[in-house]
Design a protein around this motif. Structure first.
Motif, mmCIF file in Angstrom:
data_model
loop_
_atom_site.group_PDB
_atom_site.id
_atom_site.type_symbol
_atom_site.label_atom_id
_atom_site.label_comp_id
_atom_site.label_asym_id
_atom_site.label_seq_id
_atom_site.Cartn_x
_atom_site.Cartn_y
_atom_site.Cartn_z
ATOM 1 N N LEU A 65 0.824 -1.213 0.000
ATOM 2 C CA LEU A 65 0.000 0.000 0.000
ATOM 3 C C LEU A 65 0.854 1.257 0.000
ATOM 4 O O LEU A 65 0.579 2.199 -0.730
ATOM 5 N N PHE A 66 1.871 1.286 0.843
ATOM 6 C CA PHE A 66 2.659 2.513 0.986
ATOM 7 C C PHE A 66 3.946 2.466 0.189
ATOM 8 O O PHE A 66 4.784 3.355 0.321
ATOM 9 N N ASN A 67 4.090 1.404 -0.614
ATOM 10 C CA ASN A 67 5.217 1.323 -1.519
ATOM 11 C C ASN A 67 6.547 1.494 -0.797
ATOM 12 O O ASN A 67 7.415 2.259 -1.213
ATOM 13 N N THR A 68 6.674 0.814 0.295
ATOM 14 C CA THR A 68 7.898 0.932 1.079
ATOM 15 C C THR A 68 8.153 -0.387 1.780
ATOM 16 O O THR A 68 7.453 -1.376 1.528
ATOM 17 N N ASN A 69 9.141 -0.397 2.628
ATOM 18 C CA ASN A 69 9.454 -1.611 3.354
ATOM 19 C C ASN A 69 9.448 -1.306 4.843
ATOM 20 O O ASN A 69 10.451 -0.853 5.389
ATOM 21 N N PHE A 70 8.316 -1.495 5.483
ATOM 22 C CA PHE A 70 8.257 -1.285 6.935
ATOM 23 C C PHE A 70 9.026 -2.409 7.605
ATOM 24 O O PHE A 70 9.109 -3.517 7.062
ATOM 25 N N TYR A 89 5.905 5.935 11.572
ATOM 26 C CA TYR A 89 6.873 6.296 10.527
ATOM 27 C C TYR A 89 6.556 7.699 10.034
ATOM 28 O O TYR A 89 5.408 8.121 10.040
ATOM 29 N N ASP A 90 7.581 8.398 9.591
ATOM 30 C CA ASP A 90 7.392 9.700 8.958
ATOM 31 C C ASP A 90 7.528 9.513 7.461
ATOM 32 O O ASP A 90 8.586 9.095 6.986
ATOM 33 N N LEU A 91 6.458 9.811 6.723
ATOM 34 C CA LEU A 91 6.494 9.623 5.272
ATOM 35 C C LEU A 91 6.347 10.987 4.599
ATOM 36 O O LEU A 91 5.667 11.881 5.123
ATOM 37 N N HIS A 92 6.999 11.144 3.441
ATOM 38 C CA HIS A 92 6.881 12.398 2.677
ATOM 39 C C HIS A 92 6.447 12.092 1.261
ATOM 40 O O HIS A 92 6.936 11.149 0.651
#
Ligand SMILES: Nc1nc2c(ncn2[C@@H]2O[C@H](COP(=O)(O)OP(=O)(O)O)[C@@H](O)[C@H]2O)c(=O)[nH]1
Ligand SMILES: *[C@@H]1O[C@H](CO)[C@@H](O)[C@H](O)[C@H]1NC(C)=O
Ligand SMILES: *[C@@H]1O[C@H](CO)[C@@H](O)[C@H](O)[C@H]1NC(C)=O
Ligand SMILES: [Mg+2]
Length: 435
Positions: A65-70, A89-92
């Motif tokens: 969903l957030f296109n990242t690697n938590f 997490y802080d996302l920009h």
């Protein structure tokens, strides 16, 4: 935007307010921009709770969903109890800052007892409401930089059995539906065939309705998104597939799951509802989810909590009561109660003292009688001893007399013997001389 429209309407309704036209540009038409700029400056916060059994694909879906690697901790199926793990997490994205908290239910559904599975989730949600309420009730509040941890959206992962909801699913969603916006999703939707999926969706919705479970409905009050939201409400629950693996399709790399018989493209709407979920959750209704959390779920929690504490907006005759009045009344009630308790305590104390006193008196009496008895015994013994002493004295004096008599007798016999000796000596010497 919506808020400003509402307040203009509100002003127009207000009696005694006249509409006026302006002769030139004043500048308050920049209010929406001011609002936007301020919001951007402050940043946003969004909190997602993922509920679903271990291994159902929660972490993978969040990453997709957030296109990242938590950072993901794989959990075992042998957790003694459900734990909620929150990670922030802080996302920009462009110039927008999002503080995202993902809360994971570790060990959910791995317990024998169902209550042990949902209770920690309910408690977690209530705890976040409680800390917000506590901040609100403080004298010195700092809500502008308060980290709001209230759960805005709850993704409930349904296992792709194609059959029906489990009783744990129904019980949990029922417990949560007045506390959080529930968005049910069918997990690992690539493992269920297309015709089965359609039937499964219908089955799930009818089970939710017949059990009175309220899930989140995408809002229809904003015209700009009403159409798409109406359509999307009809697609619930979304059937999702998660993957962080990239596979080349045509001349592009796309997120997909590869199987011997083909490729499931996560972001292809004819393969699954992943894109629908992302659009609805993140692009279109994130603000509404935040708002619903504050105006519905938190408001309900706050109302129940304050009523539990005895606060009320109106008295039994429907007259408004201020907080101050309630406080005074409560205080009075408390003082009366305190006085009552004090009186009770005092009475009890007096009673106890009386009881103790009579006990002590009884003890004293007993002691006295024992003392008397001992005294009597002692006197008896004393008189017995005195009697003995008297007898002894008598014995002694008679013995003295007898001794004196004996001595006298001895003395007499000694003098008599002395004469005889002399006679005998004389006799002896005569004998020798005579011989
Ligand atoms: N078939 C299929 N497998 C998935 C999907 N999402 C995740 N998985 C797999 O399921 C396993 C557990 O996923 P994970 O995200 O760690 O589950 P969690 O315990 O719920 O966080 C992993 O091997 C994933 O690759 C999916 O949509 N379809
Ligand atoms: C809002 O921000 C933009 C870009 O930073 C700026 O051009 C604009 O003047 C700002 N508007 C207001 C009303 O502050
Ligand atoms: C989506 O999937 C369908 C069916 O597999 C396919 O025909 C279509 O080309 C895919 N779309 C994209 C953008 O890859
Ligand atoms: Mg996980």
């Amino acid at each position: 935007m919506r808020m400003i429209c509402l307040s203009v309407q509100f002003l127009a309704q207000y009696k005694g307010v006249r509409p006026l036209s302006l002769a030139g540009h004043v500048g308050f038409d920049s209010l929406p921009d001011q609002l936007v700029n301020k919001s951007i400056c402050q940043g946003f916060c969004f909190n997602i709770l993922c509920i679903g059994e271990t291994g159902i694909g929660k972490s993978t879906l969040m990453d997709t969903l957030f296109n990242t690697n938590f950072e993901n901790f794989e959990s075992s199926h042998f957790e003694p109890q459900v734990k909620l793990r929150a990670q922030t997490y802080d996302l920009h994205e462009s110039n927008v800052r999002l503080r995202l908290t993902v809360v994971n239910t570790v060990g959910f559904g791995d317990q024998m007892n169902k209550q042990e599975s949902y209770q920690p989730v309910v408690d977690y949600i209530d705890r976040q409401f409680e800390s917000f309420l506590q901040e609100e009730l403080k004298i010195k509040r700092s809500l502008h930089n308060y980290h709001d941890s209230r759960v805005h959206a709850c993704l409930y992962f349904i296992s792709p059995s194609g059959h029906s909801l489990k009783s744990l699913d129904l019980v949990t969603m029922k417990k949560l539906d007045s506390k959080v916006n529930i968005i049910p999703v069918i997990a690992k939707a690539d493992t269920i065939s297309k015709s089965e999926l359609h039937k499964f969706k219908i089955k799930i919705m009818s089970e939710l309705v017949s059990n009175g479970v309220q899930i989140y409905q995408f809002p229809l009050d904003d015209e700009t998104v009403a159409k798409v939201n109406t359509a999307m409400n009809g697609h619930l629950p979304f059937a999702v597939v998660g993957s962080t693996e990239e596979v080349s399709v045509g001349n592009k790399m796309v997120k997909a799951r590869q199987y011997p018989w083909g490729v499931v493209q996560v972001e292809n709407e004819s393969h699954c509802d992943f894109v629908k979920l992302r659009e609805m959750l993140i692009c279109i209704n994130m603000e509404d989810l935040r708002e619903q959390t504050h105006t519905h779920h938190y408001e309900l929690y706050r109302r129940c909590k304050l009523e539990e504490m005895g606060f009320q907006d109106t008295d039994p005759e429907c007259k408004p009561v201020s907080l101050q009045q309630t406080y005074e009344a409560k205080r009075q009630e408390f003082l009366v109660e305190l006085q009552k308790r004090e009186d009770e305590m005092r009475q009890m104390f007096v009673q106890r003292v009386k009881l103790k006193e009579s006990e002590l008196k009884e003890d004293e009496r007993e002691l006295q009688s024992r003392f008397e008895q001992l005294k009597r015994l002692h006197a008896d013994e004393k008189s017995a001893l005195e009697e003995k002493k008297r007898l002894l004295d008598e014995d002694q004096s008679s013995f003295g007399k007898r001794r004196a008599a004996a001595q006298l007798l001895q003395a007499q016999s000694l003098t008599a013997n002395g004469k005889k000796d002399k006679d005998r000596k004389n006799l002896n010497s005569n004998f020798f001389t005579d011989w």
